[in-house]
Design a protein around this motif. Structure first.
Motif, short mmCIF file in Angstrom:
data_model
loop_
_atom_site.label_atom_id
_atom_site.label_comp_id
_atom_site.label_asym_id
_atom_site.label_seq_id
_atom_site.Cartn_x
_atom_site.Cartn_y
_atom_site.Cartn_z
N ILE A 119 0.84 -1.20 0.00
CA ILE A 119 0.00 0.00 0.00
C ILE A 119 0.87 1.25 0.00
N GLU A 120 1.85 1.27 0.88
CA GLU A 120 2.87 2.33 0.90
C GLU A 120 4.16 1.69 1.36
N ASN A 121 5.17 1.80 0.55
CA ASN A 121 6.43 1.12 0.80
C ASN A 121 7.03 1.50 2.15
N HIS A 122 7.62 0.53 2.81
CA HIS A 122 8.36 0.73 4.04
C HIS A 122 9.44 -0.33 4.14
N ASP A 123 10.36 -0.13 5.06
CA ASP A 123 11.46 -1.09 5.25
C ASP A 123 11.36 -1.81 6.59
N LEU A 124 10.16 -1.96 7.12
CA LEU A 124 9.97 -2.56 8.43
C LEU A 124 10.05 -4.08 8.36
N SER A 125 10.53 -4.67 9.44
CA SER A 125 10.53 -6.13 9.57
C SER A 125 10.17 -6.49 11.00
N LEU A 126 9.63 -7.69 11.17
CA LEU A 126 9.28 -8.13 12.52
C LEU A 126 10.52 -8.27 13.40
N SER A 127 11.60 -8.74 12.82
CA SER A 127 12.79 -9.00 13.64
C SER A 127 13.40 -7.74 14.23
N THR A 128 13.26 -6.60 13.55
CA THR A 128 13.89 -5.38 14.07
C THR A 128 12.90 -4.31 14.50
N ASP A 129 11.65 -4.40 14.05
CA ASP A 129 10.70 -3.31 14.30
C ASP A 129 9.49 -3.71 15.13
N ILE A 130 9.58 -4.85 15.80
CA ILE A 130 8.49 -5.29 16.65
C ILE A 130 8.24 -4.25 17.74
N ARG A 131 6.97 -4.00 17.99
CA ARG A 131 6.57 -3.09 19.06
C ARG A 131 7.20 -1.69 18.92
N THR A 132 7.13 -1.14 17.70
CA THR A 132 7.61 0.22 17.47
C THR A 132 6.52 1.02 16.77
N LYS A 133 6.55 2.33 16.98
CA LYS A 133 5.63 3.24 16.28
C LYS A 133 6.35 3.75 15.03
N ASN A 134 5.68 3.62 13.90
CA ASN A 134 6.27 4.02 12.63
C ASN A 134 5.27 4.84 11.83
N PHE A 135 5.72 5.96 11.28
CA PHE A 135 4.85 6.76 10.44
C PHE A 135 4.71 6.07 9.10
N TRP A 136 3.48 5.76 8.71
CA TRP A 136 3.20 5.05 7.47
C TRP A 136 1.80 5.45 6.98
N TYR A 137 1.70 5.82 5.73
CA TYR A 137 0.43 6.09 5.08
C TYR A 137 -0.42 7.07 5.90
N LYS A 138 0.25 8.09 6.44
CA LYS A 138 -0.37 9.14 7.27
C LYS A 138 -0.99 8.59 8.56
N ARG A 139 -0.41 7.49 9.04
CA ARG A 139 -0.88 6.83 10.26
C ARG A 139 0.30 6.32 11.05
N ILE A 140 0.00 5.77 12.20
CA ILE A 140 1.01 5.05 12.98
C ILE A 140 0.84 3.57 12.68
N LEU A 141 1.93 2.93 12.32
CA LEU A 141 1.94 1.49 12.06
C LEU A 141 2.76 0.81 13.15
N ILE A 142 2.15 -0.17 13.81
CA ILE A 142 2.82 -0.91 14.88
C ILE A 142 2.85 -2.39 14.50
N PRO A 143 4.03 -2.93 14.17
CA PRO A 143 4.12 -4.36 13.89
C PRO A 143 4.23 -5.18 15.17
N VAL A 144 3.42 -6.22 15.28
CA VAL A 144 3.52 -7.19 16.38
C VAL A 144 3.37 -8.58 15.78
N TYR A 145 3.65 -9.59 16.58
CA TYR A 145 3.52 -10.96 16.11
C TYR A 145 2.06 -11.38 16.05
N HIS A 146 1.79 -12.34 15.21
CA HIS A 146 0.47 -12.96 15.11
C HIS A 146 0.20 -13.70 16.42
#
Length: 186
Positions: A119-146
């Motif tokens: 939808i909007e390119n980013h360089d996030l990964s679960l291994s390095t960006d778990i539980r972080t706030k990231n600006f993405w697509y005019k929102r905050i994106l938080i990656p967590v595990y399933h």
């Protein structure tokens, strides 16, 4: 997957939700059977437990998936969605995000995180960006595990509880007005 049931409807949640959770795909024993995202199987039980642990109600969130129907293997068991299936559903996911317009998007697992990248390119990964706030697509994106059993090998329930506390704190810090609900789906 053209003959599969699509899991998107009223049971997905609040159309005015400020928090959207994106999972991988409806589970065969969960949403594919119940019609309710993250409900009826072990992943659903864990998800509901995590929400309850931090006081987030299903009535205040919207839940969807990177792939809207359950991909199955030749034996009829759950199968991780293929890249082409994620790509084929990415426009639907984008339209859902645009419609709901959440302030926070939480991806549940690697495939959900991959879907947001379409939808909007980013360089996030679960291994390095778990539980972080990231600006993405005019929102905050938080990656967590399933919250499924396979993910518990990589991320314990205790760590996942901490992840959901982080989500709840992020909501609080954004001063998102939250209705006071305590009911869980039975």
């Amino acid at each position: 997957m053209r003959n599969s049931a699509r899991i998107l409807g009223h049971s997905s949640g609040n159309l005015e939700a400020k928090i959207m959770f994106i999972g991988e795909a409806p589970g065969r024993l969960g949403a594919d059977d119940t019609g309710i995202p993250f409900h009826g199987d072990r992943a659903g039980h864990n998800f509901e437990e995590l929400l309850d642990f931090v006081g987030i109600s299903r009535e205040e969130i919207f839940i969807t998936n990177a792939v809207l129907c359950n991909p199955k293997d030749s034996k009829g068991n759950n199968s991780p969605p293929k890249s082409i299936e994620i790509k084929n559903c990415s426009n639907y996911l984008k339209r859902q995000i645009d419609l709901i317009n959440p302030k926070i998007v939480v991806t549940l697992g690697l495939n959900a995180l991959k879907a947001t990248k379409l939808i909007e390119n980013h360089d996030l990964s679960l291994s390095t960006d778990i539980r972080t706030k990231n600006f993405w697509y005019k929102r905050i994106l938080i990656p967590v595990y399933h919250p499924g059993q396979r993910a518990m090998i990589h991320r314990s329930m205790a760590n996942q509880r901490s992840d959901y506390q982080f989500i709840a704190e992020t909501i609080k810090n954004l001063e998102i007005k939250r209705p006071k609900y305590t009911n869980k789906i039975k």
